[in-house]
Design a protein around this motif. Sequence first.
Motif, PDB file in Angstrom:
ATOM      1  N   GLN A 113      51.353  25.305  47.686  1.00  0.00           N
ATOM      2  CA  GLN A 113      52.134  26.269  47.892  1.00  0.00           C
ATOM      3  C   GLN A 113      52.915  26.075  49.411  1.00  0.00           C
ATOM      4  OE1 GLN A 113      50.446  30.428  46.001  1.00  0.00           O
ATOM      5  NE2 GLN A 113      50.810  30.329  48.187  1.00  0.00           N
ATOM      6  N   ARG A 123      46.559  42.315  31.062  1.00  0.00           N
ATOM      7  CA  ARG A 123      46.033  40.912  30.737  1.00  0.00           C
ATOM      8  C   ARG A 123      44.983  40.962  29.572  1.00  0.00           C
ATOM      9  NH1 ARG A 123      45.216  37.936  35.681  1.00  0.00           N
ATOM     10  NH2 ARG A 123      44.225  36.129  34.472  1.00  0.00           N
ATOM     11  N   GLY A 137      39.216  37.097  33.909  1.00  0.00           N
ATOM     12  CA  GLY A 137      40.185  37.417  34.972  1.00  0.00           C
ATOM     13  C   GLY A 137      39.337  38.172  35.627  1.00  0.00           C
ATOM     14  N   LEU A 138      39.832  38.260  37.115  1.00  0.00           N
ATOM     15  CA  LEU A 138      39.115  38.759  38.063  1.00  0.00           C
ATOM     16  C   LEU A 138      39.786  40.069  38.876  1.00  0.00           C
ATOM     17  CD1 LEU A 138      37.644  35.694  39.723  1.00  0.00           C
ATOM     18  CD2 LEU A 138      36.657  36.976  38.024  1.00  0.00           C
ATOM     19  N   GLY A 139      41.161  40.121  38.660  1.00  0.00           N
ATOM     20  CA  GLY A 139      41.973  41.029  39.341  1.00  0.00           C
ATOM     21  C   GLY A 139      41.540  42.581  39.031  1.00  0.00           C
ATOM     22  N   ASN A 140      41.500  43.662  39.869  1.00  0.00           N
ATOM     23  CA  ASN A 140      41.123  44.805  39.656  1.00  0.00           C
ATOM     24  C   ASN A 140      41.696  45.692  40.769  1.00  0.00           C
ATOM     25  OD1 ASN A 140      38.527  45.761  41.408  1.00  0.00           O
ATOM     26  ND2 ASN A 140      38.543  43.719  40.885  1.00  0.00           N
ATOM     27  N   ALA A 178      38.598  31.097  50.908  1.00  0.00           N
ATOM     28  CA  ALA A 178      39.377  32.317  51.389  1.00  0.00           C
ATOM     29  C   ALA A 178      40.798  32.288  50.875  1.00  0.00           C
ATOM     30  CB  ALA A 178      39.465  32.280  52.859  1.00  0.00           C
ATOM     31  N   CYS A 179      41.159  33.520  50.253  1.00  0.00           N
ATOM     32  CA  CYS A 179      42.745  33.538  49.794  1.00  0.00           C
ATOM     33  C   CYS A 179      43.550  33.468  51.081  1.00  0.00           C
ATOM     34  CB  CYS A 179      42.743  34.710  48.814  1.00  0.00           C
ATOM     35  SG  CYS A 179      43.131  36.154  49.860  1.00  0.00           S
ATOM     36  N   THR A 210      55.090  28.896  37.725  1.00  0.00           N
ATOM     37  CA  THR A 210      53.812  28.858  38.336  1.00  0.00           C
ATOM     38  C   THR A 210      53.582  30.218  38.945  1.00  0.00           C
ATOM     39  OG1 THR A 210      55.341  28.420  40.269  1.00  0.00           O
ATOM     40  CG2 THR A 210      54.373  26.652  39.433  1.00  0.00           C
ATOM     41  N   CYS A 219      50.746  37.414  52.422  1.00  0.00           N
ATOM     42  CA  CYS A 219      50.433  38.023  51.034  1.00  0.00           C
ATOM     43  C   CYS A 219      50.949  39.451  51.324  1.00  0.00           C
ATOM     44  CB  CYS A 219      49.168  37.981  50.557  1.00  0.00           C
ATOM     45  SG  CYS A 219      49.081  38.676  49.342  1.00  0.00           S
ATOM     46  N   GLY A 250      41.263  39.205  43.848  1.00  0.00           N
ATOM     47  CA  GLY A 250      40.290  37.993  43.574  1.00  0.00           C
ATOM     48  C   GLY A 250      40.937  36.538  43.715  1.00  0.00           C
ATOM     49  N   LEU A 259      47.005  24.093  49.761  1.00  0.00           N
ATOM     50  CA  LEU A 259      46.379  23.736  48.255  1.00  0.00           C
ATOM     51  C   LEU A 259      45.662  25.054  47.874  1.00  0.00           C
ATOM     52  CD1 LEU A 259      44.558  20.597  49.589  1.00  0.00           C
ATOM     53  CD2 LEU A 259      47.127  20.900  49.099  1.00  0.00           C
TER      54      LEU A 259
HETATM   55 FE1  SRM Z   1      46.717  35.311  43.300  1.00  0.00          FE
HETATM   56  C1  SRM Z   1      48.909  37.680  43.430  1.00  0.00           C
HETATM   57  C2  SRM Z   1      47.909  34.170  46.000  1.00  0.00           C
HETATM   58  C3  SRM Z   1      45.003  32.530  42.577  1.00  0.00           C
HETATM   59  C4  SRM Z   1      44.479  37.229  40.984  1.00  0.00           C
HETATM   60  N1  SRM Z   1      48.285  35.798  44.365  1.00  0.00           N
HETATM   61  C5  SRM Z   1      49.109  36.908  44.073  1.00  0.00           C
HETATM   62  C6  SRM Z   1      50.126  36.620  45.356  1.00  0.00           C
HETATM   63  C7  SRM Z   1      51.424  36.038  44.531  1.00  0.00           C
HETATM   64  C8  SRM Z   1      50.535  38.215  46.073  1.00  0.00           C
HETATM   65  C9  SRM Z   1      51.616  38.995  45.288  1.00  0.00           C
HETATM   66  O1  SRM Z   1      51.593  39.265  43.958  1.00  0.00           O
HETATM   67  O2  SRM Z   1      52.478  39.415  45.917  1.00  0.00           O
HETATM   68  C10 SRM Z   1      49.558  35.806  46.345  1.00  0.00           C
HETATM   69  C11 SRM Z   1      50.309  35.179  47.196  1.00  0.00           C
HETATM   70  C12 SRM Z   1      49.797  35.020  48.790  1.00  0.00           C
HETATM   71  C13 SRM Z   1      50.607  34.255  49.451  1.00  0.00           C
HETATM   72  O3  SRM Z   1      51.046  34.583  50.566  1.00  0.00           O
HETATM   73  O4  SRM Z   1      50.654  32.787  49.305  1.00  0.00           O
HETATM   74  C14 SRM Z   1      48.557  35.169  45.445  1.00  0.00           C
HETATM   75  N2  SRM Z   1      46.488  33.482  44.071  1.00  0.00           N
HETATM   76  C15 SRM Z   1      46.823  33.322  45.187  1.00  0.00           C
HETATM   77  C16 SRM Z   1      46.561  31.758  45.906  1.00  0.00           C
HETATM   78  C17 SRM Z   1      47.520  31.074  46.538  1.00  0.00           C
HETATM   79  C18 SRM Z   1      45.282  32.016  46.669  1.00  0.00           C
HETATM   80  C19 SRM Z   1      44.875  30.864  47.226  1.00  0.00           C
HETATM   81  O5  SRM Z   1      44.551  31.104  48.630  1.00  0.00           O
HETATM   82  O6  SRM Z   1      44.770  29.526  46.998  1.00  0.00           O
HETATM   83  C20 SRM Z   1      45.974  31.199  44.169  1.00  0.00           C
HETATM   84  C21 SRM Z   1      47.282  30.458  43.728  1.00  0.00           C
HETATM   85  C22 SRM Z   1      46.773  29.887  42.468  1.00  0.00           C
HETATM   86  C23 SRM Z   1      48.135  28.987  41.619  1.00  0.00           C
HETATM   87  O7  SRM Z   1      48.394  28.111  42.147  1.00  0.00           O
HETATM   88  O8  SRM Z   1      48.736  29.366  40.622  1.00  0.00           O
HETATM   89  C24 SRM Z   1      45.878  32.528  43.632  1.00  0.00           C
HETATM   90  N3  SRM Z   1      45.085  34.822  41.860  1.00  0.00           N
HETATM   91  C25 SRM Z   1      44.460  33.482  41.856  1.00  0.00           C
HETATM   92  C26 SRM Z   1      43.210  33.594  41.279  1.00  0.00           C
HETATM   93  C27 SRM Z   1      42.162  32.540  40.948  1.00  0.00           C
HETATM   94  C28 SRM Z   1      42.322  32.093  39.718  1.00  0.00           C
HETATM   95  O9  SRM Z   1      43.361  32.154  38.876  1.00  0.00           O
HETATM   96  O10 SRM Z   1      41.610  30.864  39.464  1.00  0.00           O
HETATM   97  C29 SRM Z   1      43.095  35.076  40.753  1.00  0.00           C
HETATM   98  C30 SRM Z   1      41.951  35.482  40.043  1.00  0.00           C
HETATM   99  C31 SRM Z   1      41.857  35.375  38.487  1.00  0.00           C
HETATM  100  C32 SRM Z   1      42.690  36.160  37.739  1.00  0.00           C
HETATM  101  O11 SRM Z   1      43.892  36.075  37.489  1.00  0.00           O
HETATM  102  O12 SRM Z   1      42.283  37.310  37.218  1.00  0.00           O
HETATM  103  C33 SRM Z   1      44.323  35.676  41.297  1.00  0.00           C
HETATM  104  N4  SRM Z   1      46.664  37.145  42.151  1.00  0.00           N
HETATM  105  C34 SRM Z   1      45.941  37.583  41.349  1.00  0.00           C
HETATM  106  C35 SRM Z   1      46.275  39.117  41.142  1.00  0.00           C
HETATM  107  C36 SRM Z   1      45.429  39.842  40.272  1.00  0.00           C
HETATM  108  C37 SRM Z   1      45.826  39.723  38.804  1.00  0.00           C
HETATM  109  C38 SRM Z   1      45.114  40.864  37.719  1.00  0.00           C
HETATM  110  O13 SRM Z   1      45.049  40.467  36.845  1.00  0.00           O
HETATM  111  O14 SRM Z   1      45.033  41.995  38.367  1.00  0.00           O
HETATM  112  C39 SRM Z   1      47.474  39.331  41.727  1.00  0.00           C
HETATM  113  C40 SRM Z   1      48.269  40.422  41.596  1.00  0.00           C
HETATM  114  C41 SRM Z   1      49.114  40.589  40.502  1.00  0.00           C
HETATM  115  O15 SRM Z   1      49.304  39.746  39.789  1.00  0.00           O
HETATM  116  O16 SRM Z   1      49.718  41.486  40.231  1.00  0.00           O
HETATM  117  C42 SRM Z   1      47.714  38.119  42.413  1.00  0.00           C
END
Ligand code: SRM
Length: 567
Positions: free
Chosen positions: A116, A302, A252-255, A431-432, A142, A438, A480, A109
Amino acid sequence: MSDEQLVKEKLSKDEQLKKDSNYLRGTLAESLKDPLTGAIDPNDGKLIKFHGSYQQHDRDLESERKRQKLELLYQFMVRVRAPGGITQPNQWVALDEISSQYADGTIKLTTRQSFQFHGILKRNLKTSLKRINEILMTTLATCGDVNRNVMCTPNPYQSGVHEEVYDFAKVLSEHLLPKTMAYHEIWLDGTPLGGTHDVEPLYQDRYLPRKFKIAIAIPPRNDIDVFANDLGFIAIEENGKLKGFNVCVGGGLGNTLGDDSTYPRLADVIGFVTTDKVVEVAETVIAIQRDYGNREERKNARLKYTLDRMGLEWFVNELHERLGWELENSRAYHFSTNGDQYGWLKGSNGKWFYTLFVENGRVKDEDDYQMKKALREVAEMLDGDFRLTGNQNLIIANVLQKDKRKIESILSKNGVLNNPKLTGLRKNSMACVALNTCGLAFAESERYLPSLISKMDEIMRKNDLENNEINIRMTGCPNGCARSYLGEIGFVGRAIGRYNLYLGASHNGDRLNVLYKEMLSEEEILDTLAPMIAAYAREREEGEHFGDFVIRKGLIEHTKRPMQIMR
Ligand code: SRM
Ligand code: SF4
């Protein structure tokens, strides 16, 4: 746009790829059929994200496979959209089966109320996606440079307007889906149209410059962290009636570590919109980001960077001009927490809601902890629905009074009824995923935080704070994903066993935390936090949250850029 223009604009390779992809087809269909490898073509690896999947490999096995000169153990993560986190019991049963038959046996979840699956092999990918679509769910968009799953406060216990607000999450989620038939053709054996009939009125041929996220909060709960989204709506209710929404943009939180041009940012409140115009506002905000977002440098693409580059005032003027009318001034609202409230709560419809703690969102069966089995049994008897929370937990929702005891007994016999010994820290932890799936993780997160919390709990206990609710979040890298920059205590993985420590976010998600110390080992984390926690126990004011305390005591500075309320 012509190819010369693309070159002139110095567009990133990803932009060219999207443009050339024939509305997200690429060579995905061929890649999936190639029997010689468990992987897909690298360009298809980028396009498949729009279809809701990531190519990954088992990182635990990486060096051993390399030593044996074997191909990496390629596998796919699949993300399933659930607007507002709502899922029906029959869908749950099917997701449970898919996870056992084709994935690693667990259901994850997520922090955005989606599901996922991990560990799906290429040969099982198409069947898995078909099964998901058969239960009227989808993986489309998604991931990728489009609007993602739309979040919504999941628990209607205090609010008669939840149903109405939830409908907006659903409508926005569906309305903003890409229109390409590629998904249908590749995964669902739809008749190939080859792109000639595709029209993407909103996304056009290059889609958005970057991912786009929307969430809707219903005060007083900010349990979906509305300010972390590109576009947020805050429901405004007067006398039990939904009046409309405050609109906020640019979260947005990523950096990227060491790159000051990237940073976490909270969304700014820019005004109020009545319910009839919500979709129009969302579409227009997205269209502005489509036209002005940075397409040369993905790191700065973003909406938050577009806003800071062009100016918030410019953005609001542009929005008003495109809309042809203006947002009203924002209305008063108050958020008390961004956490979940556990156990039974009675909804305004007279039915019951049980919020179940799911540590880091991982639904699995292990020894005497049989959560997956328990939830399957609940799904088979439930005359209500399931709701994923934005904190990776699960609500068994709309339960009839007569079924409460039965559900408790199913959870209890499988060892997953909320444990009365669940401490304040653990209940508020997130925790992520990080390792082993990942590809971006520098450090452990989901597999490590539970044991760190046990050690921190000893410190809390010594100070009589075991029930104190401090929100604590960990991620395996700076992206993040578990919103670590909104933790009163936040950990960001730097290397195996080393974390940056962040302190001082608010308890309701309206203030970011600040970096306190870098590259700490576990011992250093505990040594750093122990005296702070002891001081908090001795010197806190009544009702003062830990995040506020560390600021009042001058342990860290207040965030440099507070959130703005523009109108
Ligand atoms: Fe995320 C990328 C997992 C919520 C910011 N995120 C990833 C990837 C797909 C890694 C990748 O790009 O290769 C991760 C997959 C890991 C795996 O093995 O499953 C991943 N993100 C997750 C999840 C599953 C974390 C969790 O433990 O729940 C969340 C799935 C959400 C969903 O259902 O859509 C998840 N990711 C978030 C959030 C929180 C939110 O949106 O509230 C953030 C921070 C908010 C934001 O977007 O800034 C977030 N994920 C990122 C980023 C940084 C984006 C940026 O603007 O820099 C990446 C990397 C990227 O996009 O390049 C990323
Ligand atoms: Fe992976 Fe980093 Fe997101 Fe954690 S925060 S899931 S390590 S991308």
